[in-house]
Design a protein around this motif. Structure first.
Motif, mmCIF file in Angstrom:
data_model
loop_
_atom_site.group_PDB
_atom_site.id
_atom_site.type_symbol
_atom_site.label_atom_id
_atom_site.label_comp_id
_atom_site.label_asym_id
_atom_site.label_seq_id
_atom_site.Cartn_x
_atom_site.Cartn_y
_atom_site.Cartn_z
ATOM 1 N N LEU A 32 29.688 33.358 27.373
ATOM 2 C CA LEU A 32 28.523 33.121 28.097
ATOM 3 C C LEU A 32 29.049 32.712 29.520
ATOM 4 O O LEU A 32 28.324 33.127 30.782
ATOM 5 C CB LEU A 32 27.606 32.137 27.168
ATOM 6 N N GLN A 33 29.865 32.142 29.478
ATOM 7 C CA GLN A 33 30.415 31.214 31.038
ATOM 8 C C GLN A 33 31.075 32.380 31.667
ATOM 9 O O GLN A 33 30.594 32.469 32.869
ATOM 10 C CB GLN A 33 31.273 30.285 30.793
ATOM 11 N N LEU A 34 31.808 33.407 31.251
ATOM 12 C CA LEU A 34 32.122 34.309 31.582
ATOM 13 C C LEU A 34 31.321 35.328 32.399
ATOM 14 O O LEU A 34 31.214 35.812 33.445
ATOM 15 C CB LEU A 34 33.163 35.250 30.951
ATOM 16 N N ASP A 35 30.227 35.630 31.509
ATOM 17 C CA ASP A 35 29.221 36.617 31.757
ATOM 18 C C ASP A 35 28.579 36.016 33.054
ATOM 19 O O ASP A 35 28.134 36.795 33.829
ATOM 20 C CB ASP A 35 28.222 36.885 30.757
ATOM 21 N N ALA A 36 27.957 34.648 32.918
ATOM 22 C CA ALA A 36 27.352 34.015 34.034
ATOM 23 C C ALA A 36 27.996 34.170 35.276
ATOM 24 O O ALA A 36 27.598 34.611 36.387
ATOM 25 C CB ALA A 36 26.802 32.740 33.568
ATOM 26 N N ALA A 37 29.343 33.675 35.202
ATOM 27 C CA ALA A 37 30.246 33.919 36.446
ATOM 28 C C ALA A 37 30.311 35.530 37.223
ATOM 29 O O ALA A 37 30.523 35.393 38.105
ATOM 30 C CB ALA A 37 31.454 33.336 36.193
ATOM 31 N N ASN A 38 30.310 36.590 36.110
ATOM 32 C CA ASN A 38 30.503 37.740 36.461
ATOM 33 C C ASN A 38 29.363 38.234 37.036
ATOM 34 O O ASN A 38 29.508 38.781 38.174
ATOM 35 C CB ASN A 38 30.588 38.605 34.968
ATOM 36 N N LEU A 39 28.112 37.813 36.607
ATOM 37 C CA LEU A 39 26.949 38.585 37.195
ATOM 38 C C LEU A 39 26.920 37.762 38.454
ATOM 39 O O LEU A 39 26.217 38.390 39.628
ATOM 40 C CB LEU A 39 25.743 37.862 36.176
ATOM 41 N N SER A 40 27.259 36.535 38.611
ATOM 42 C CA SER A 40 26.924 35.813 40.139
ATOM 43 C C SER A 40 28.234 36.491 40.851
ATOM 44 O O SER A 40 27.520 36.764 42.214
ATOM 45 C CB SER A 40 27.570 34.179 39.680
ATOM 46 N N SER A 41 29.256 36.737 40.564
ATOM 47 C CA SER A 41 30.287 37.291 41.666
ATOM 48 C C SER A 41 29.873 39.013 41.730
ATOM 49 O O SER A 41 29.946 39.304 42.860
ATOM 50 C CB SER A 41 31.699 37.434 40.962
ATOM 51 N N ASN A 42 29.050 39.494 40.834
ATOM 52 C CA ASN A 42 28.470 40.742 41.056
ATOM 53 C C ASN A 42 27.498 40.831 42.261
ATOM 54 O O ASN A 42 27.638 41.959 43.197
ATOM 55 C CB ASN A 42 27.888 41.333 39.921
ATOM 56 N N ILE A 43 26.678 39.860 42.372
ATOM 57 C CA ILE A 43 25.781 39.704 43.221
ATOM 58 C C ILE A 43 26.312 39.400 44.549
ATOM 59 O O ILE A 43 26.021 40.038 45.493
ATOM 60 C CB ILE A 43 24.657 38.666 42.898
ATOM 61 N N GLN A 44 27.277 38.477 44.362
ATOM 62 C CA GLN A 44 28.167 38.080 45.685
ATOM 63 C C GLN A 44 28.558 39.479 46.432
ATOM 64 O O GLN A 44 28.560 39.759 47.605
ATOM 65 C CB GLN A 44 29.071 37.263 45.525
ATOM 66 N N GLN A 45 29.426 40.221 45.588
ATOM 67 C CA GLN A 45 30.134 41.459 46.056
ATOM 68 C C GLN A 45 28.956 42.476 46.445
ATOM 69 O O GLN A 45 29.070 43.298 47.606
ATOM 70 C CB GLN A 45 30.909 41.983 44.861
ATOM 71 N N GLN A 46 28.026 42.560 45.852
ATOM 72 C CA GLN A 46 27.071 43.692 46.227
ATOM 73 C C GLN A 46 26.387 42.959 47.845
ATOM 74 O O GLN A 46 26.315 43.962 48.718
ATOM 75 C CB GLN A 46 25.652 43.520 45.397
ATOM 76 N N MET A 47 26.055 41.834 47.920
ATOM 77 C CA MET A 47 25.528 41.273 49.023
ATOM 78 C C MET A 47 26.584 41.428 50.232
ATOM 79 O O MET A 47 26.112 41.869 51.263
ATOM 80 C CB MET A 47 25.146 39.764 49.088
#
Lengths: 308, 177
Positions: free
Chosen positions: B108-123
């Protein structure tokens, strides 16, 4: 010690030259006098002739060049005569081969039980000790900075390994490639640009019920559910069915996850027993089909007799 | 703000679809972890814990820019990015309480951190780099006294996370329209 052997390069391209030098310090060789020193060479068991000369600080030196060394592996020996006997006083292991062959046919599959990404590839024969690593670059910044990380390394000559979940970035494209390195160079496979989720191997869906539809003898309702591990996913599924008399399966393609919980199908023969199976995959290029679900059977309704 | 034509952009739409699916996955895992907390600590009903709740300071991530009237796409994505980082970090406390389920919590921690960095990269790809603040605290629920309070803290952390995800999914669906 009594002697030391140095080689310009212990690993060379097959067929290229190797130069070696054996230095003997008489005072450390069991009372040998400098004038008595005669340096001899053996390549494995083949005698070779070197050029002997006086070296610095009272040493005796012999130089040897092998113009075309083409054995994959050999031992080069430096020998002296001492008390009427041949003495092996120094040795160097030589190897010859080629830079690694370019790894090819890289493919990867994500296992949904532990979210490990297992990749496999084809490799040419290795002529030299070769270290292989699967490289991953998650973000563009990583790619551009050349800061790829090693996802995993295959064990003892295998052609596959598994990148653990913590090194993956899900739902985002990663670049993955194989890097093979030996003493003569490095070779890299083509780069695979994938989102690990797009190559997930899904667990089979479950056919929960198949019911004839009242009043429509040629139709059935197929109740199904995606596996729990893919309950949140976009899916592309296909259903196959056949009756015992028919050799080939009929196929219903492009069933999406939205078709849950039940699918209505028509065009069946009345009063006939059919066997159904379902499978799913990710709706992306390179996706892997799940196994077929366990089969489920149903007999369609008899057609009601026409009123006279 | 996001470029005007971004909503029609294929990459952005693909990013939204993937983020929606990822969000659904995380939401499913948070629900599974809530079931574990219920089963392990007998903490299942929120209304039974309101009194104790007042003495706890459980991290919650603001998402007001993802809801009307203050909805703003880029500010919303920035809050999602920041909130996911805080929640991923705070799950460290839950992991300590549930060693037998460390795999699920870590995923869960990995997934939440992943989704956060996906958003960051997209932005970043949209030319809107996000400011990233390191999550505060060691990930332990602050100011908790007893083990019971820690357990209640983890209950509310997961509940906050669940609500955060519900709002996030609504906002992503709105953006994907």
């Amino acid at each position: 010690g009594c002697a030391s052997l140095s080689v310009d390069s212990p690993i060379v391209l097959l067929g290229s030259a190797v130069s070696a030098s054996c230095t003997v310090r008489a005072e450390r060789c069991g009372g040998l006098q400098r004038a008595q020193i005669h340096i001899a060479w053996l390549l494995d068991s083949e005698p070779l002739a070197g050029r002997q000369q006086h070296g610095p600080a009272g040493t005796e030196l012999s130089n040897l060049t092998l113009p075309h060394f083409n054995r994959s592996q050999a031992r080069l020996w430096c020998l002296l005569q001492w008390n009427g006997t041949r003495q092996r006083v120094a040795m160097a292991e030589l190897r010859a081969g080629y830079p690694p062959a370019k790894p090819s046919n890289l493919s990867c599959m994500l296992n949904l039980s532990d979210y490990g990404l297992t990749c496999q590839w084809a490799r040419g024969a290795d002529s030299l000790p070769t270290s292989v690593a699967l490289k991953c670059a998650t973000s563009r910044a990583q790619r551009e900075a050349g800061a790829a990380l090693t996802g995993c390394s295959p064990r003892d000559g295998r052609h596959h390994c598994t990148v653990p979940r913590r090194l993956l970035q899900l739902y985002r494209h990663m670049e993955i490639w194989v890097s093979a390195r030996n003493a003569l160079g490095t070779a890299e496979s083509e780069r695979l640009r994938i989102d690990p989720m797009d190559v997930a191997k899904l667990e089979p869906p479950a056919l929960q019920s198949i019911e004839p539809l009242p009043g429509q003898p040629d139709c059935v309702s197929v109740g199904w559910r995606a596996a729990r591990s893919s309950a949140h996913m976009e899916l592309q599924c296909e259903l196959r069915y056949r009756s015992p008399e028919e050799p080939a399966w009929a196929l219903v393609p492009n069933i999406s996850e939205a078709a849950q919980p039940a699918l209505r199908l028509c065009g069946f023969l009345c009063g006939t027993r059919y066997r159904f199976q379902l499978r799913c995959r990710r709706p992306s290029p390179g996706a892997y089909w799940s196994e077929w679900s366990p089969g489920k059977e149903v007999t369609t309704q008899e057609k009601a007799p026409a009123a006279r | 703000p996001l470029p005007d034509d971004v909503s029609g952009d294929h990459d952005f739409q693909l990013f939204l679809r993937k983020s929606l699916e990822f969000g659904r996955k995380i939401k499913g895992d948070v629900a599974a972890l809530q079931d574990v907390v219920c089963e392990t600590f007998q903490l299942c009903q929120e209304e039974e814990l309101w009194l104790v709740r007042q003495h706890l300071d459980v991290p919650a991530a603001p998402l007001e820019r993802c809801q009307r009237p203050g909805f703003e796409a880029d500010a919303c994505l920035e809050q999602l990015h920041g909130g996911l980082r805080v929640l991923a970090h705070s799950l460290g406390a839950v992991r300590e309480l549930l060693p037998a389920h460390a795999d699920l919590v870590e995923r869960l921690q990995l997934d939440a951190a992943n989704l956060s960095s996906n958003i960051q990269q997209q932005m970043e790809e949209l030319g809107l780099p996000l400011v990233t603040f390191p999550p505060e605290g060691p990930g332990v629920l602050p100011a908790v006294a007893s083990r019971f309070h820690q357990q209640v803290g983890s209950f509310f952390l997961l509940r906050n996370f669940q609500r955060f995800l519900e709002t996030a999914l609504r906002a992503l669906r709105h953006l994907a329209r």
